[in-house]
Write a protein that holds these residues in place. Structure first.
Motif: not given
Ligand SMILES: Nc1ncnc2c1ncn2[C@@H]1O[C@H](COP(=O)(O)OP(=O)(O)O)[C@@H](O)[C@H]1O
Ligand SMILES: N[C@@H](CC(=O)OP(=O)(O)O)C(=O)O
Length: 417
Positions: A5-6, A35-37, A181-184, A200-205
């Protein structure tokens, strides 16, 4: 299979994007989901766009211009003028303009998510195109086709079963994958988001759904330190933290790890590594099963700009279950996050975060039924594994208003000098 995750700081300008691609090249470019922000502070810049759009101010085109110029300037340092990426970015910006022109919804949170997502879409398109340009094959994908949530815009809850099914079925995990990251998205294909700083949560998922070996979060610091280096002068790198300890730290507000990220990792025993994108050879911090904290030293967490509220009954009756539960319901209704609670016979004190600016409404509703003392602009310091020296160092920062101690943790609400 690993997850990287970056965050925004790691892709804040052209040199940073080059640095990210170098890290990927040296760490291996296979079997990875990256995963990038959004770049730099672009999510904040999009919040300005949303504000101007929603409140119909005259700043909308200026705010949009700032975002377009930021990305195009950065691209000019990475690409040639006739590279395909310029068209792709124009298409994305066109989609955004289309939404702004066509939208009729007045629902703020819905509008917010439909606009804010462009930060992550733009950043991932640029990083992916740059990797391609330097000869690193990669697969860009739209995370909204994989991570599915409910429709609680701005703080959406993941539909784990559907997300697991989509990731298992559709994602080719053997490649170098680049995503947002972040979006869904929800079941009607509208964009949702997982809460600010949710990448970070996206990376965890992804780690959970792909049974990853580990997750690495690349930061501008050497790893998780025992205190926020922006607030404390002397900090020490924590080499090992157990999941339980990291969850405690995140719960008390250690912003370096997003609180929701740890739960899916803990459930599958997937280590979380926090490493420096400035010194990528360093090992950083490992959050995993094992020692609670290495080295075992006091850890400091600060939450700034809190509101300390003391509530008592107008008739001086006891503050017990019925009125406390009523107050809690109201705190919940007004989305006020409670960071500390203390009660005595006739008074109930809470230290709260006014994240959604609803405190005044809460206050106006409660003041007819309770006596309320309010102190705004206070700081909440939490020290895990405190000792006398650590407590004294915090108390020296200002005037303590309230202190709460339990075995491992002390919390002090202060008006700083
Ligand atoms: N305990 C801590 N250890 C390390 N960094 C911390 C800590 N607490 C706060 N920080 C801050 O977190 C910042 C990194 O997080 P953040 O800015 O959210 O990164 P990104 O958006 O790139 O993911 C660091 O620059 C540091 O100032
Ligand atoms: N861009 C989003 C998501 C995020 O997690 O960003 P970062 O990784 O830069 O904290 C935000 O700023 O909230």
């Amino acid at each position: 299979m690993k997850i990287f995750k970056f965050g925004g700081a790691s892709v804040k300008d052209a040199a940073s994007v080059k640095n990210v691609t170098q890290i990927l090249q040296s760490e291996g470019t296979e079997s990875t989901v990256v995963v990038i922000s959004a770049m730099g502070k672009i999510t904040n810049a999009f919040e300005e766009v949303i504000d101007a759009y929603y409140n119909k101010t005259d700043k909308l085109s200026e705010n949009l211009g700032i975002i377009e110029d930021f990305h195009k300037n950065l691209m000019n340092d990475l690409f040639d003028k006739d590279d395909e990426i310029y068209k792709e970015i124009d298409i994305l910006l066109g989609e955004l303009s289309w939404f702004l022109a066509r939208n009729t919804s007045q629902r703020y949170n819905y509008v917010y998510d439909q606009i804010i997502c462009f930060g992550e879409l733009l950043s991932t398109k640029i990083v992916s195109a740059y990797l391609t340009k330097i000869g690193v094959e990669n697969n860009w994908f739209d995370v909204r086709n994989y991570i599915k949530t409910d429709s609680n815009y701005r703080d959406a809850k993941v539909d784990w079963d559907l997300t697991q099914e989509l990731i298992s079925k559709k994602l080719d995990a053997s490649k170098l994958n680049i995503t947002q990251g972040f979006i869904a998205a929800n079941d009607t294909e509208n964009t949702t988001t997982l809460g600010r700083e949710g990448s970070d949560y996206t990376a965890g998922i992804f780690a959970y759904c792909l049974d990853a070996e580990n997750v690495t979060i690349w930061k501008d610091v050497p790893g998780v330190l025992n205190a926020d280096p922006r607030v404390f002068e002397d900090t020490t790198l924590l080499e090992q933290i157990s999941y339980e300890e990291a969850i405690e730290m995140a719960f008390y507000g250690a912003s370096v790890i997003h609180p929701k990220t740890l739960q899916p990792l803990e459930r599958k025993d997937i280590p979380l590594l926090v490493r420096s994108f400035v010194n990528p050879k360093e090992t950083g911090t490992r959050v995993s099963k094992g020692k609670m904290l290495e080295p075992f030293i006091p850890c400091f967490i600060v939450k700034k700009d809190q509101i300390l509220v003391s509530i008592s009954a107008l008739d001086f009756s006891f503050m017990v279950e019925n009125n406390i539960s009523y107050i809690f319901q109201k705190l919940h209704d007004y989305q006020l996050k409670v960071n500390l609670i203390q009660n005595s016979a006739i008074s109930f004190s809470v230290c709260i975060d006014n994240k959604f600016n609803k405190f005044d409404e809460f206050y106006n509703e409660l003041k007819t039924q309770f006596k309320i003392d309010v102190q705004k602009g206070v700081d909440l310091f939490t020290v895990r594994h405190f000792d006398d020296k650590a407590v004294a160092s915090i108390e020296a920062k200002g005037t303590p208003l309230l202190t709460q101690v339990n075995k491992e943790t002390i919390q002090i609400v202060l008006v700083t000098k």
